[in-house]
Scaffold this motif. Structure first.
Motif, PDB file in Angstrom:
ATOM      1  N   ASP A 190      -4.615  -0.748   5.722  1.00 50.49           N
ATOM      2  CA  ASP A 190      -4.496  -0.766   4.170  1.00 50.49           C
ATOM      3  C   ASP A 190      -6.196   0.121   3.711  1.00 50.49           C
ATOM      4  O   ASP A 190      -6.072   1.055   3.061  1.00 50.49           O
ATOM      5  CB  ASP A 190      -4.296  -1.982   3.658  1.00 50.49           C
ATOM      6  CG  ASP A 190      -4.048  -2.321   3.038  1.00 50.49           C
ATOM      7  OD1 ASP A 190      -3.607  -0.899   1.387  1.00 50.49           O
ATOM      8  OD2 ASP A 190      -4.065  -3.229   2.124  1.00 50.49           O
ATOM      9  N   HIS A 194      -6.258   3.729   1.363  1.00 47.05           N
ATOM     10  CA  HIS A 194      -6.403   3.720   0.523  1.00 47.05           C
ATOM     11  C   HIS A 194      -7.366   4.891   0.525  1.00 47.05           C
ATOM     12  O   HIS A 194      -7.285   5.650  -0.920  1.00 47.05           O
ATOM     13  CB  HIS A 194      -7.030   2.449  -0.668  1.00 47.05           C
ATOM     14  CG  HIS A 194      -6.290   1.570  -0.127  1.00 47.05           C
ATOM     15  ND1 HIS A 194      -6.608   0.375  -0.429  1.00 47.05           N
ATOM     16  CD2 HIS A 194      -5.231   1.524  -0.086  1.00 47.05           C
ATOM     17  CE1 HIS A 194      -5.903  -0.140  -0.024  1.00 47.05           C
ATOM     18  NE2 HIS A 194      -4.528  -0.339  -0.512  1.00 47.05           N
ATOM     19  N   HIS A 263       2.199   4.054  -0.336  1.00 45.70           N
ATOM     20  CA  HIS A 263       2.302   2.656  -1.175  1.00 45.70           C
ATOM     21  C   HIS A 263       3.349   1.847  -2.098  1.00 45.70           C
ATOM     22  O   HIS A 263       3.939   1.272  -2.090  1.00 45.70           O
ATOM     23  CB  HIS A 263       1.016   2.544  -1.966  1.00 45.70           C
ATOM     24  CG  HIS A 263       0.154   2.026  -1.741  1.00 45.70           C
ATOM     25  ND1 HIS A 263      -1.372   3.025  -0.499  1.00 45.70           N
ATOM     26  CD2 HIS A 263      -0.691   0.991  -1.106  1.00 45.70           C
ATOM     27  CE1 HIS A 263      -2.184   1.892  -0.498  1.00 45.70           C
ATOM     28  NE2 HIS A 263      -1.796   0.665  -0.533  1.00 45.70           N
ATOM     29  N   HIS A 277       1.695  -5.832   4.173  1.00 42.45           N
ATOM     30  CA  HIS A 277       0.825  -4.873   3.268  1.00 42.45           C
ATOM     31  C   HIS A 277       0.565  -3.299   4.415  1.00 42.45           C
ATOM     32  O   HIS A 277       1.571  -2.429   4.209  1.00 42.45           O
ATOM     33  CB  HIS A 277       0.363  -5.358   2.075  1.00 42.45           C
ATOM     34  CG  HIS A 277      -0.304  -4.293   0.760  1.00 42.45           C
ATOM     35  ND1 HIS A 277       0.355  -3.681   0.129  1.00 42.45           N
ATOM     36  CD2 HIS A 277      -1.547  -3.329   1.478  1.00 42.45           C
ATOM     37  CE1 HIS A 277       0.207  -2.579  -0.143  1.00 42.45           C
ATOM     38  NE2 HIS A 277      -1.253  -2.940   0.123  1.00 42.45           N
ATOM     39  N   ASN A 281       2.711  -0.105   4.622  1.00 42.31           N
ATOM     40  CA  ASN A 281       2.253   1.417   4.478  1.00 42.31           C
ATOM     41  C   ASN A 281       2.391   2.522   5.461  1.00 42.31           C
ATOM     42  O   ASN A 281       2.573   3.941   5.474  1.00 42.31           O
ATOM     43  CB  ASN A 281       0.900   1.688   3.303  1.00 42.31           C
ATOM     44  CG  ASN A 281       0.774   1.171   2.608  1.00 42.31           C
ATOM     45  OD1 ASN A 281       1.776   0.612   1.649  1.00 42.31           O
ATOM     46  ND2 ASN A 281      -0.068  -0.108   2.034  1.00 42.31           N
TER      47      ASN A 281
HETATM   48 ZN    ZN Z   1      -3.480  -1.025  -0.117  1.00 40.51          ZN
END
Ligand code: ZN
Ligand code: NAP
Length: 369
Positions: A190, A194, A263, A277, A281
């Motif tokens: 994650d 980002h 996302h 999560h 992604n």
């Molecule tokens: Zn995220």
């Protein structure tokens, strides 16, 4: 025009909360601690928070009912409790779920005359002050203004839509030492996502790119140790600290740029298929990265992250995001249709993408464990 805004005070290092907890005195006399059901009691973060609040003469109440991917119902329950306890500010302790719930509770409490619908539809609402104590290295929520909540009425996850930067973010890698292998890897992916989605983004600026590139360098030092077959409870403090830095850099980056395709597309995989999560992604990353026609920034990102080229980066990522998730062709078409209407995320992606392209990304993501 370039703009950069990150108003959160970051305190990073072992003992951050105990040594600098007095900063919270500026936000009132009573706090609502918002946390998950278990982990903050085990990793020491809740105890440190209580110790430092007592030492600072701050009263507190605890709401420890935040589930993963927190629902608006939980947020409303927390806000009712916070009002009953007459608290002045909110302290979120945990991974992204409690931190986002803390921000959302802060908005609901500050706007107690507005109902849920009005809060979701009105822009620019204020919030009670929020303090963030991060215990995962993934979401960067401790330095972003976003609060991602599950809205069962529309059967997906969404950003609450208000801007709530925490006042102070306490980042103590010590709290992440016991994270199990799966959560360590999903949250690290994650953090990487980002950095990547912020770097490969129409809103990227030299300021956000500088942070993303520094984040990739920290990620590079740990990437080789991320292996689903290892027990990552053995990961060193330095490696945990590196992941926490990469995560915070990622949060600072998406605070400027927003996220983009993975996302937006991953929300359906979490809501309908239950994927955590980071994995939701990550599983989209091979088709997402392969879809780029301009490889200039992709190649730089791969090198900074410690890989020779995109192919080597994909060889690293693919086994980490393998999943048994199943969905029908009809579901893939539906998910693609929903994403094609998410103009906020689509406009962040620097290349043209059609609903058909999105459908193909969902189909191609199916890799097997
Ligand atoms: Zn995220
Ligand atoms: P999480 O949902 O907060 O937590 C996942 C699991 O990890 C929970 O079971 C939690 O237990 C456990 N856990 C947390 N810290 C731990 C520790 N130190 N040791 C052992 N277990 C620990 O996971 P997350 O990936 O950090 O957050 C995901 C959420 O953040 C999603 O809702 C996602 O949409 C959101 N997100 C927000 C942003 C943003 O900018 N706001 C960005 C990306 C993602 P407990 O429940 O017992 O605490």
């Amino acid at each position: 025009m370039e703009s950069f805004h990150m108003p959160t005070r970051v305190i990073f290092g072992k003992g951050a909360l105990l040594e600098h907890g007095h900063l919270m005195k500026a936000f009132g006399q009573k706090a609502l601690i918002v946390t998950g059901r278990q982990s903050s009691r085990i990793n020491g973060s809740l105890e440190d928070c209580i110790t430092t609040l007592k030492a600072s003469g701050i009263y507190f109440a605890i709401f420890n009912e935040v589930e993963e991917n927190p629902s608006l119902e939980t947020v409303e329950k927390g806000a009712v409790y916070g009002r009953l306890e007459k608290v002045d500010f909110i302290i979120g302790i945990g991974g992204g779920s409690p931190l986002d719930a803390a921000k959302a509770i802060a908005v609901f409490m500050h706007n107690d005359r507005l109902d849920r619908k009005a809060i979701l539809e009105t822009k620019g609402l204020g919030a009670l002050p929020v303090i963030a104590v991060a215990t995962t290295s993934g979401t960067g929520s401790e330095v972003t203004p976003y609060a991602i909540v599950t809205d069962h009425e529309v059967r997906t996850k969404r950003n609450l839509g208000q801007m709530v930067f925490p006042m102070v973010a306490y980042l103590d890698p010590g709290y992440t030492m016991d994270l199990c292998t799966a959560i360590t890897i999903n949250t690290a992916i994650d953090a990487f996502s980002h950095l990547a989605e912020g770097y490969l983004n129409t809103n990227a600026t030299p300021w956000s790119d500088a942070l993303a590139e520094e984040g990739f360098r920290h990620f590079a030092k740990v990437a080789g140790q991320l292996d689903l077959k290892k027990d990552l409870k053995d990961l060193s403090y330095e490696a945990r600290a590196g992941l926490m830095r990469a995560s915070a850099y990622g949060g600072m980056v998406i605070s400027q740029t927003g996220t983009s395709l993975p996302h937006g597309m991953g929300y359906a995989l979490t809501y309908h298929k239950g994927l955590p999560h980071g994995l939701a992604n990550g599983v989209l990353y091979p088709p997402y990265l392969k879809s780029f026609k301009d490889l200039t920034k992709i190649n730089r990102m791969a090198t900074l992250s410690g890989f020779e080229d995109l192919e080597a980066l994909l060889d690293f990522l693919t086994p980490l995001v393998a999943t048994d998730v199943e969905f029908s062709d009809e579901e893939a078409r539906q998910f693609a249709k929903e994403m094609a209407s998410n103009t906020a995320k689509l406009k962040n992606h620097p290349e043209p993408v059609s609903e058909e392209d999105l459908y193909h990304m969902y189909v191609q993501m199916i890799t097997r464990k």
